[in-house]
Design a protein around this motif. Sequence first.
Motif, short mmCIF file in Angstrom:
data_model
loop_
_atom_site.label_atom_id
_atom_site.label_comp_id
_atom_site.label_asym_id
_atom_site.label_seq_id
_atom_site.Cartn_x
_atom_site.Cartn_y
_atom_site.Cartn_z
N THR A 191 28.70 40.84 35.25
CA THR A 191 28.57 39.98 34.08
C THR A 191 29.62 40.25 33.01
N GLN A 192 30.45 41.26 33.19
CA GLN A 192 31.55 41.47 32.25
C GLN A 192 32.44 40.25 32.34
N GLU A 193 32.92 39.76 31.22
CA GLU A 193 33.60 38.46 31.13
C GLU A 193 34.76 38.29 32.12
N THR A 194 35.67 39.23 32.17
CA THR A 194 36.84 39.09 33.05
C THR A 194 36.41 39.11 34.51
N GLN A 226 48.49 41.43 35.46
CA GLN A 226 48.15 41.66 36.85
C GLN A 226 47.47 43.03 37.03
N THR A 227 47.89 44.00 36.23
CA THR A 227 47.27 45.33 36.29
C THR A 227 45.80 45.25 35.89
N THR A 228 45.49 44.50 34.84
CA THR A 228 44.11 44.32 34.40
C THR A 228 43.29 43.65 35.49
N ILE A 229 43.84 42.61 36.08
CA ILE A 229 43.13 41.89 37.14
C ILE A 229 42.88 42.82 38.32
N ARG A 230 43.88 43.59 38.70
CA ARG A 230 43.74 44.53 39.81
C ARG A 230 42.63 45.54 39.51
N GLN A 231 42.58 46.05 38.29
CA GLN A 231 41.55 47.03 37.93
C GLN A 231 40.15 46.42 37.98
N HIS A 232 40.02 45.20 37.49
CA HIS A 232 38.71 44.53 37.53
C HIS A 232 38.30 44.21 38.97
N LEU A 233 39.26 43.79 39.78
CA LEU A 233 38.95 43.54 41.19
C LEU A 233 38.46 44.83 41.86
N GLN A 234 39.11 45.94 41.55
CA GLN A 234 38.72 47.21 42.14
C GLN A 234 37.28 47.58 41.75
N GLN A 235 36.91 47.29 40.52
CA GLN A 235 35.53 47.56 40.09
C GLN A 235 34.54 46.69 40.87
N LEU A 236 34.93 45.44 41.12
CA LEU A 236 34.07 44.55 41.91
C LEU A 236 33.99 45.03 43.36
#
Length: 136
Positions: free
Chosen positions: A22-25, A55-65
């Motif tokens: 549910t985190q926005e990003t 892209q770094t932020t997206i990669r980090q959020h994908l890794q959390q998912l």
Amino acid sequence: MSTSDHPPSDLESVRERLSVVTQETRFALLQDILGHPSELPTLKELDYVNPSKSQTTIRQHLQQLVDAGIVEEVLLPEDRRQNDLPYKFYGISESGRQFLEEHKLHRAQDTLQEIYDHVEKTDDIKRYETAPRPER
């Protein structure tokens, strides 16, 4: 859901996964994955449709998912890989799909795909979008 339905460890696990998705990003990334024509976008495609994020932020959020078991990395078999085309994709895992549906977080996929179809794309992104994808 009552506490008697799940042991405390399950309840804590559900709470943690809900916090992750549910985190926005991360929620936006899930919608982008569900809206992609093959439901298997590349990092580059996700970066393109999220211009306000690095892209770094997206990669980090994908890794959390991925760590939460909601998203999985799907690799194209080596014998199907082509030069200058992607081989790593991101898709909703089976348990992730169940979790999203169970908690009413699975949005109207047809609408998400229609929105994605109307995004103006560069030639490079169109090339990535039509690249071979692994079987799921």
